[in-house]
Design an enzyme around this catalytic site. Sequence first.
Site, PDB file in Angstrom:
ATOM      1  N   HIS B 263      66.467  57.741  92.531  1.00  0.00           N
ATOM      2  CA  HIS B 263      67.899  58.260  92.412  1.00  0.00           C
ATOM      3  C   HIS B 263      68.514  58.008  90.866  1.00  0.00           C
ATOM      4  O   HIS B 263      69.011  58.983  90.261  1.00  0.00           O
ATOM      5  CB  HIS B 263      68.633  57.662  93.674  1.00  0.00           C
ATOM      6  CG  HIS B 263      70.089  58.151  93.285  1.00  0.00           C
ATOM      7  ND1 HIS B 263      70.786  59.156  94.481  1.00  0.00           N
ATOM      8  CD2 HIS B 263      71.173  57.524  92.704  1.00  0.00           C
ATOM      9  CE1 HIS B 263      71.819  59.226  94.009  1.00  0.00           C
ATOM     10  NE2 HIS B 263      72.451  58.531  93.171  1.00  0.00           N
ATOM     11  N   GLU B 264      68.510  56.721  90.405  1.00  0.00           N
ATOM     12  CA  GLU B 264      69.162  56.351  89.426  1.00  0.00           C
ATOM     13  C   GLU B 264      68.311  57.021  88.195  1.00  0.00           C
ATOM     14  O   GLU B 264      69.175  57.292  87.242  1.00  0.00           O
ATOM     15  CB  GLU B 264      69.292  54.898  89.305  1.00  0.00           C
ATOM     16  CG  GLU B 264      69.953  54.205  90.356  1.00  0.00           C
ATOM     17  CD  GLU B 264      71.321  54.651  90.772  1.00  0.00           C
ATOM     18  OE1 GLU B 264      72.037  55.325  89.891  1.00  0.00           O
ATOM     19  OE2 GLU B 264      72.069  54.496  91.705  1.00  0.00           O
ATOM     20  N   HIS B 267      69.755  60.337  87.403  1.00  0.00           N
ATOM     21  CA  HIS B 267      71.023  60.513  86.771  1.00  0.00           C
ATOM     22  C   HIS B 267      70.461  60.275  85.093  1.00  0.00           C
ATOM     23  O   HIS B 267      71.064  60.966  84.291  1.00  0.00           O
ATOM     24  CB  HIS B 267      71.973  59.301  87.008  1.00  0.00           C
ATOM     25  CG  HIS B 267      72.607  59.511  88.171  1.00  0.00           C
ATOM     26  ND1 HIS B 267      73.646  60.458  88.552  1.00  0.00           N
ATOM     27  CD2 HIS B 267      72.570  58.807  89.300  1.00  0.00           C
ATOM     28  CE1 HIS B 267      74.056  60.499  89.530  1.00  0.00           C
ATOM     29  NE2 HIS B 267      73.652  59.436  90.321  1.00  0.00           N
ATOM     30  N   GLU B 293      75.332  63.998  90.362  1.00  0.00           N
ATOM     31  CA  GLU B 293      74.625  63.322  91.822  1.00  0.00           C
ATOM     32  C   GLU B 293      73.627  64.472  92.162  1.00  0.00           C
ATOM     33  O   GLU B 293      72.792  64.277  92.985  1.00  0.00           O
ATOM     34  CB  GLU B 293      75.891  63.475  92.598  1.00  0.00           C
ATOM     35  CG  GLU B 293      75.639  62.498  93.780  1.00  0.00           C
ATOM     36  CD  GLU B 293      75.493  61.143  93.572  1.00  0.00           C
ATOM     37  OE1 GLU B 293      75.703  60.805  92.655  1.00  0.00           O
ATOM     38  OE2 GLU B 293      74.569  60.577  94.779  1.00  0.00           O
TER      39      GLU B 293
END
Lengths: 498, 498
Positions: B263-264, B267, B293
């Site tokens: 997830h990160e 980003h 997001e």
Amino acid sequence: MNSQELWKKYEEKMFIQSAYRLVLGTTSFDAETIAPHKGDAYRNERVAYLEGELFSLQTDPEFLALVEELSRRDDLSFQQKRIIKWQLTDMERFRYVPKDIFVEYARLSMESSQTWKKAKEAKDYSMFKPYLLKTIEMSKKLLEYRHSDLKGYDILLDDFEPGMTIEKYDAFFDLIKKEIVPLVAAVVKKEKIDDRFVYLNYPAEQQRKLTEKILDYMHYDRDAGVVAETEHPFSDALSKYDSRVTTHYYENNLMSSIFSIIHETGHATYNAQIRDDIAETYCFDNISSGMHESQSRLMENYLGRTRGFWVNLFDDVKELFPKQLENVDLEGFVRAANASFPSLIRTEADELTYPLHILIRYELEKAIFDGSVDVEKLDQLWADKYEEYLGVRPANDAEGILQDVHWSGGSFGYFPTYALGSGYAAQFMHAMAEDLDPEKCMEDNEFPKIKDWLREHIHQYGGLYSPAEIMVMATGEPFDPHYYVEYLKNKYSKLYEL
Amino acid sequence: MNSQELWKKYEEKMFIQSAYRLVLGTTSFDAETIAPHKGDAYRNERVAYLEGELFSLQTDPEFLALVEELSRRDDLSFQQKRIIKWQLTDMERFRYVPKDIFVEYARLSMESSQTWKKAKEAKDYSMFKPYLLKTIEMSKKLLEYRHSDLKGYDILLDDFEPGMTIEKYDAFFDLIKKEIVPLVAAVVKKEKIDDRFVYLNYPAEQQRKLTEKILDYMHYDRDAGVVAETEHPFSDALSKYDSRVTTHYYENNLMSSIFSIIHETGHATYNAQIRDDIAETYCFDNISSGMHESQSRLMENYLGRTRGFWVNLFDDVKELFPKQLENVDLEGFVRAANASFPSLIRTEADELTYPLHILIRYELEKAIFDGSVDVEKLDQLWADKYEEYLGVRPANDAEGILQDVHWSGGSFGYFPTYALGSGYAAQFMHAMAEDLDPEKCMEDNEFPKIKDWLREHIHQYGGLYSPAEIMVMATGEPFDPHYYVEYLKNKYSKLYEL
């Protein structure tokens, strides 16, 4: 305006400067520890800009006038007078330097340090050489803007250790040359201490656990301190409440990280034990390099290399490395931690040969600044001096002139304080022995008692007093390098049965 | 002055602001990751001061006039016009707020976040409650200084996702309620997927190695990025050349850190793939929360939870955890990574129940700002809503209202973008499928092809275009939440044989 009103104004301005110092210090720590190198250029530009802003605050005419006005006030407290005295001395370092030159220098220092790092990895001095020459040139240029009573290298020596000059360091190093060079030569002829176990394989993961044990043992407050990993161990203190120590793990060397961490914790303890009422004043930053180094060396050598230090820790070490230390007992471990032999890397050097590494750097720096040396050939001169004093010659630049970061950042005049600090520490230990037996304290697992003594006699004052004053207050007499020389002679004569 | 001269002046001022943002961002990252808590008060005071300095730069009348003047110039490039447009919009957020109120708010945010952390550890909402109430009060007060055409909570929603309002989010969440709430209820009635192996013991040390493998697989550039550990995983980008992702290792959960890191990295990839010529402009910071997001969720769910992602990684996972995964094959692993069940912690929630966690927060925030709720009872209301939508009730505050950091820092209006981002991602994936088969790319070990597609259609623009514009440019049509709902319905109907 009355003096206390003026003082309040001064404190407000210092608060602002401390805000810049904190974020720049944090950014610098981040850059040293984790920041990715592709961000260097972007960061350098912006950090240089803010260094310039801080410089503007420090050299703001209104601020200078305020400090000068305060220096003329008689109705300040002793403490306030002292703070202003140091502030005034320190201001001379910046106030006549044009801002653009200062900012250029700040940027050069960052680029030079980053290039040094890459050059060292590549073991290639030619990459770094243009930066070093430029840094030397800029350092000399900055001296032209000084309005000190001193001249040249003396100014730099005094910056790092107030009161020290070439004359005084010459006397100090002459004694080292006279007493320690022959001692090193005598030790070389004796049978080597068996320290082969030191160089077995010690996984970094296990070494990290040992670091935690050592920090616990030394009562390093983890709620007010951090430990990180860097190529070169160092320590920093963002505030009394935020110490930073770093270490480096070599998997083929058990001792390297152990003594790095003890050393850096010595520095951190100094900053953490400053008195609350001066912790957020100029006294926090005003500790001299020699005084600071005395406390790291005291922990590393005068405590860390004694049997007493390890009585309550050695079982932990064995538990972490059962196979590697299968045939090593406490006595053998401590003997190995004190083995002396000529080597090439300063930071890995033993206590006895260490001052010779510093002597070499001191002689080179002196020659750089009196112009008696061809800076184009510094790498060769470096190697020659190692051969002369230690009988060893670097096989490559990484173990020669590229080994230390200091010059890349323009820190000339810093190295000599390392040997001086060891000298101070010997005298402090002599004084401590009148009040308590440090080895006994450690055997009784009462390390805090030693920290208490250091706080009471040294640390609490931060930089409120000069090194010379602290020395007299803590030991009852001025600095006398014979304590150091006698300590080394006694210790190594016994160890090597000279 | 001609427009390009004005522009140069503008860039100079933006450079200065970026310098403050960089060091404050670095200091914040340091505080989140390693800084010792005893340094909090000292740091908070100074950071708040410098936040105030940055605020002064951003609201300097000369700077405001410069931006306004530029906004009237016709002879700027398209890019320049866009940058000024966003800058002008953003300035409205600050320009009418008195500096002392802004600084008070910055200080409150830091103290509140630090208190939240301690309260969560202690599972004690009463410690945090006064800070939360004060933060809500201050957030409402700040709204009084806004000169927006919008009112109340709509202003906050628009801050985080330009163009979004209560009306639009209501429509979005109504669809979620209508389609996903019954789907969750249907899944609950089916036989559970066997994911017991997920909760065996997974030593953090081994999980760290897996993180490295995943980052390598996703071609995360370690020379331009950092990975660290924090209580709550997050990502930050200090510049295009300096990404920061963090994760957290739970030794009794294999999946938690895996999907955090994917997830990160989503980003981080967004920021790292911005076009060079706008990387140091306002477009770097101007990416909306929902767009950001969408890219993290796309990596985490639409790629990370597919079989394709693991084809070339699963052997590594098994090698790191041979015993724990003894009886698990690739298919079983991927099924477990997609198991859905109502739970209490948002960040650990599966892809299907996730939007309901957001729905709950959205409804609470809306009620806080329209005054229809007694903020004294927020913890109870939180628990009631979990019972209503997910059929579970927190046993303590840490797994209830204390679980998320956002409100402590005053980030109201942020949560809804999490669900919206998942919605965006579904539509992006639908468009991507017309150009390439992502699962096939991953099976062929060509993850960079997917990154290239994202760069070309989304990342390169940073915040140059609005979310609505990017959506049309990348997918050929405006945002349509049915892609999201259909995706979830298809996926979970198949998985649970509904």
